[in-house]
Design a protein around this motif. Structure first.
Motif, PDB file in Angstrom:
ATOM      1  N   ALA A  77     -42.582  -2.379  25.373  1.00  0.00           N
ATOM      2  CA  ALA A  77     -41.493  -2.655  26.315  1.00  0.00           C
ATOM      3  C   ALA A  77     -41.286  -4.161  26.475  1.00  0.00           C
ATOM      4  O   ALA A  77     -40.153  -4.650  26.461  1.00  0.00           O
ATOM      5  CB  ALA A  77     -41.780  -1.991  27.666  1.00  0.00           C
ATOM      6  N   LEU A  78     -42.383  -4.906  26.596  1.00  0.00           N
ATOM      7  CA  LEU A  78     -42.284  -6.361  26.731  1.00  0.00           C
ATOM      8  C   LEU A  78     -41.728  -7.002  25.466  1.00  0.00           C
ATOM      9  O   LEU A  78     -40.906  -7.924  25.536  1.00  0.00           O
ATOM     10  CB  LEU A  78     -43.653  -6.965  27.044  1.00  0.00           C
ATOM     11  CG  LEU A  78     -44.248  -6.653  28.402  1.00  0.00           C
ATOM     12  CD1 LEU A  78     -45.660  -7.212  28.495  1.00  0.00           C
ATOM     13  CD2 LEU A  78     -43.381  -7.195  29.521  1.00  0.00           C
ATOM     14  N   ALA A  79     -42.186  -6.520  24.318  1.00  0.00           N
ATOM     15  CA  ALA A  79     -41.718  -7.073  23.043  1.00  0.00           C
ATOM     16  C   ALA A  79     -40.209  -6.909  22.910  1.00  0.00           C
ATOM     17  O   ALA A  79     -39.516  -7.833  22.464  1.00  0.00           O
ATOM     18  CB  ALA A  79     -42.441  -6.408  21.878  1.00  0.00           C
ATOM     19  N   ALA A  80     -39.704  -5.755  23.299  1.00  0.00           N
ATOM     20  CA  ALA A  80     -38.264  -5.511  23.211  1.00  0.00           C
ATOM     21  C   ALA A  80     -37.484  -6.402  24.175  1.00  0.00           C
ATOM     22  O   ALA A  80     -36.433  -6.929  23.819  1.00  0.00           O
ATOM     23  CB  ALA A  80     -37.969  -4.036  23.499  1.00  0.00           C
ATOM     24  N   GLN A  81     -38.020  -6.601  25.371  1.00  0.00           N
ATOM     25  CA  GLN A  81     -37.344  -7.430  26.380  1.00  0.00           C
ATOM     26  C   GLN A  81     -37.348  -8.908  26.008  1.00  0.00           C
ATOM     27  O   GLN A  81     -36.385  -9.618  26.261  1.00  0.00           O
ATOM     28  CB  GLN A  81     -38.057  -7.322  27.731  1.00  0.00           C
ATOM     29  CG  GLN A  81     -37.772  -6.101  28.522  1.00  0.00           C
ATOM     30  CD  GLN A  81     -38.569  -6.115  29.828  1.00  0.00           C
ATOM     31  OE1 GLN A  81     -39.591  -6.805  29.964  1.00  0.00           O
ATOM     32  NE2 GLN A  81     -38.102  -5.348  30.789  1.00  0.00           N
ATOM     33  N   LEU A  84     -40.697 -10.474  21.268  1.00  0.00           N
ATOM     34  CA  LEU A  84     -42.048 -10.841  20.869  1.00  0.00           C
ATOM     35  C   LEU A  84     -42.518  -9.909  19.756  1.00  0.00           C
ATOM     36  O   LEU A  84     -41.939  -8.854  19.539  1.00  0.00           O
ATOM     37  CB  LEU A  84     -42.997 -10.740  22.074  1.00  0.00           C
ATOM     38  CG  LEU A  84     -42.629 -11.611  23.276  1.00  0.00           C
ATOM     39  CD1 LEU A  84     -43.535 -11.295  24.456  1.00  0.00           C
ATOM     40  CD2 LEU A  84     -42.699 -13.086  22.930  1.00  0.00           C
ATOM     41  N   GLU A  85     -43.564 -10.317  19.070  1.00  0.00           N
ATOM     42  CA  GLU A  85     -44.138  -9.540  17.971  1.00  0.00           C
ATOM     43  C   GLU A  85     -45.622  -9.331  18.224  1.00  0.00           C
ATOM     44  O   GLU A  85     -46.287 -10.176  18.828  1.00  0.00           O
ATOM     45  CB  GLU A  85     -43.960 -10.280  16.639  1.00  0.00           C
ATOM     46  CG  GLU A  85     -42.526 -10.471  16.207  1.00  0.00           C
ATOM     47  CD  GLU A  85     -41.859  -9.166  15.791  1.00  0.00           C
ATOM     48  OE1 GLU A  85     -42.570  -8.282  15.255  1.00  0.00           O
ATOM     49  OE2 GLU A  85     -40.647  -9.043  16.005  1.00  0.00           O
ATOM     50  N   TRP A  86     -46.151  -8.233  17.703  1.00  0.00           N
ATOM     51  CA  TRP A  86     -47.585  -7.980  17.793  1.00  0.00           C
ATOM     52  C   TRP A  86     -48.343  -8.890  16.831  1.00  0.00           C
ATOM     53  O   TRP A  86     -47.885  -9.163  15.739  1.00  0.00           O
ATOM     54  CB  TRP A  86     -47.906  -6.533  17.435  1.00  0.00           C
ATOM     55  CG  TRP A  86     -47.527  -5.550  18.505  1.00  0.00           C
ATOM     56  CD1 TRP A  86     -46.455  -4.708  18.488  1.00  0.00           C
ATOM     57  CD2 TRP A  86     -48.189  -5.326  19.740  1.00  0.00           C
ATOM     58  NE1 TRP A  86     -46.428  -3.965  19.642  1.00  0.00           N
ATOM     59  CE2 TRP A  86     -47.485  -4.325  20.426  1.00  0.00           C
ATOM     60  CE3 TRP A  86     -49.334  -5.872  20.341  1.00  0.00           C
ATOM     61  CZ2 TRP A  86     -47.874  -3.854  21.681  1.00  0.00           C
ATOM     62  CZ3 TRP A  86     -49.713  -5.407  21.587  1.00  0.00           C
ATOM     63  CH2 TRP A  86     -48.999  -4.409  22.244  1.00  0.00           C
ATOM     64  N   ALA A  87     -49.508  -9.320  17.285  1.00  0.00           N
ATOM     65  CA  ALA A  87     -50.450 -10.052  16.440  1.00  0.00           C
ATOM     66  C   ALA A  87     -51.848  -9.617  16.862  1.00  0.00           C
ATOM     67  O   ALA A  87     -52.019  -8.962  17.891  1.00  0.00           O
ATOM     68  CB  ALA A  87     -50.283 -11.560  16.613  1.00  0.00           C
ATOM     69  N   VAL A  88     -52.811  -9.974  16.050  1.00  0.00           N
ATOM     70  CA  VAL A  88     -54.199  -9.616  16.337  1.00  0.00           C
ATOM     71  C   VAL A  88     -55.018 -10.896  16.422  1.00  0.00           C
ATOM     72  O   VAL A  88     -54.956 -11.744  15.535  1.00  0.00           O
ATOM     73  CB  VAL A  88     -54.769  -8.684  15.249  1.00  0.00           C
ATOM     74  CG1 VAL A  88     -56.210  -8.315  15.561  1.00  0.00           C
ATOM     75  CG2 VAL A  88     -53.911  -7.428  15.124  1.00  0.00           C
ATOM     76  N   ASP A 101     -44.760 -15.201  20.364  1.00  0.00           N
ATOM     77  CA  ASP A 101     -43.349 -15.569  20.204  1.00  0.00           C
ATOM     78  C   ASP A 101     -43.106 -16.028  18.764  1.00  0.00           C
ATOM     79  O   ASP A 101     -44.003 -15.963  17.917  1.00  0.00           O
ATOM     80  CB  ASP A 101     -42.929 -16.621  21.231  1.00  0.00           C
ATOM     81  CG  ASP A 101     -43.662 -17.949  21.088  1.00  0.00           C
ATOM     82  OD1 ASP A 101     -44.242 -18.236  20.013  1.00  0.00           O
ATOM     83  OD2 ASP A 101     -43.640 -18.719  22.065  1.00  0.00           O
ATOM     84  N   ALA A 102     -41.917 -16.508  18.501  1.00  0.00           N
ATOM     85  CA  ALA A 102     -41.531 -16.909  17.137  1.00  0.00           C
ATOM     86  C   ALA A 102     -42.386 -18.052  16.592  1.00  0.00           C
ATOM     87  O   ALA A 102     -42.523 -18.199  15.382  1.00  0.00           O
ATOM     88  CB  ALA A 102     -40.056 -17.294  17.112  1.00  0.00           C
ATOM     89  N   THR A 103     -42.998 -18.845  17.481  1.00  0.00           N
ATOM     90  CA  THR A 103     -43.852 -19.947  17.030  1.00  0.00           C
ATOM     91  C   THR A 103     -45.279 -19.503  16.778  1.00  0.00           C
ATOM     92  O   THR A 103     -46.096 -20.286  16.302  1.00  0.00           O
ATOM     93  CB  THR A 103     -43.873 -21.090  18.068  1.00  0.00           C
ATOM     94  OG1 THR A 103     -44.593 -20.653  19.227  1.00  0.00           O
ATOM     95  CG2 THR A 103     -42.477 -21.551  18.437  1.00  0.00           C
ATOM     96  N   GLY A 104     -45.601 -18.250  17.147  1.00  0.00           N
ATOM     97  CA  GLY A 104     -46.962 -17.754  16.999  1.00  0.00           C
ATOM     98  C   GLY A 104     -47.817 -17.949  18.237  1.00  0.00           C
ATOM     99  O   GLY A 104     -48.994 -17.592  18.245  1.00  0.00           O
ATOM    100  N   ALA A 105     -47.230 -18.504  19.299  1.00  0.00           N
ATOM    101  CA  ALA A 105     -47.977 -18.709  20.541  1.00  0.00           C
ATOM    102  C   ALA A 105     -48.161 -17.375  21.268  1.00  0.00           C
ATOM    103  O   ALA A 105     -47.222 -16.583  21.368  1.00  0.00           O
ATOM    104  CB  ALA A 105     -47.246 -19.697  21.444  1.00  0.00           C
ATOM    105  N   ILE A 106     -49.350 -17.150  21.772  1.00  0.00           N
ATOM    106  CA  ILE A 106     -49.632 -15.923  22.516  1.00  0.00           C
ATOM    107  C   ILE A 106     -48.882 -15.981  23.845  1.00  0.00           C
ATOM    108  O   ILE A 106     -49.003 -16.942  24.601  1.00  0.00           O
ATOM    109  CB  ILE A 106     -51.143 -15.756  22.755  1.00  0.00           C
ATOM    110  CG1 ILE A 106     -51.869 -15.608  21.421  1.00  0.00           C
ATOM    111  CG2 ILE A 106     -51.414 -14.564  23.674  1.00  0.00           C
ATOM    112  CD1 ILE A 106     -53.381 -15.622  21.534  1.00  0.00           C
ATOM    113  N   ARG A 107     -48.112 -14.926  24.114  1.00  0.00           N
ATOM    114  CA  ARG A 107     -47.329 -14.860  25.351  1.00  0.00           C
ATOM    115  C   ARG A 107     -47.810 -13.762  26.292  1.00  0.00           C
ATOM    116  O   ARG A 107     -47.687 -13.903  27.495  1.00  0.00           O
ATOM    117  CB  ARG A 107     -45.843 -14.641  25.038  1.00  0.00           C
ATOM    118  CG  ARG A 107     -45.217 -15.789  24.323  1.00  0.00           C
ATOM    119  CD  ARG A 107     -45.174 -16.996  25.233  1.00  0.00           C
ATOM    120  NE  ARG A 107     -44.690 -18.147  24.502  1.00  0.00           N
ATOM    121  CZ  ARG A 107     -45.056 -19.376  24.758  1.00  0.00           C
ATOM    122  NH1 ARG A 107     -45.904 -19.626  25.723  1.00  0.00           N
ATOM    123  NH2 ARG A 107     -44.589 -20.368  24.050  1.00  0.00           N
TER     124      ARG A 107
END
Length: 126
Positions: A77-81, A84-88, A101-107
């Motif tokens: 839900a947050l990613a759609a709003q 954002l993208e999932w990362a590990v 986010d698009a820069t790779g920063a954890i949000r």
């Protein structure tokens, strides 16, 4: 000599097997009729937590799969709003699923937020 802490690295997007795990947990929620936007998910989480807490401690099932499922749904839900993208993030042998986010920063750390709520360290609903 002090022990060296395991290095924490953002490994990138989830692997295929991690994505399959995520999809299976999300499908389980959907089959149970749980889903929707963040507000609806918050209500469902509070209902599940209340039901779980009403059980005698010895009768409570391990909540980890439910915590993970709700964390993933909350993250979706947050990613759609917020686009954002999932990362590990990997620390030693532990993997944390985060939103970047698009820069790779954890949000966002949606699984951790749900876990903290479940464990009572967050008094307010998500």
């Amino acid at each position: 000599m002090p022990a060296t802490a395991p290095q924490r690295t953002v490994a990138g997007p989830p692997t295929d097997s991690e994505r399959a795990w995520m999809a299976s947990l999300l499908a389980g929620l959907k089959e149970a009729g749980i889903g929707g936007d963040a507000a609806r998910l918050s209500v469902h989480l509070e209902q599940q937590l209340k039901s779980w807490m009403q059980l005698a401690p010895a009768q409570r099932p391990d909540p980890q799969l439910m915590i993970s499922a709700f964390g993933l749904a909350w993250g979706e839900a947050l990613a759609a709003q917020q686009q954002l993208e999932w990362a590990v993030v990997r620390t030693g042998s532990h993997a944390d699923f985060v939103l970047v986010d698009a820069t790779g920063a954890i949000r966002e750390l949606p699984l951790r937020l749900v876990s903290e709520r479940w464990q009572g360290s967050s008094a307010k609903p998500l």
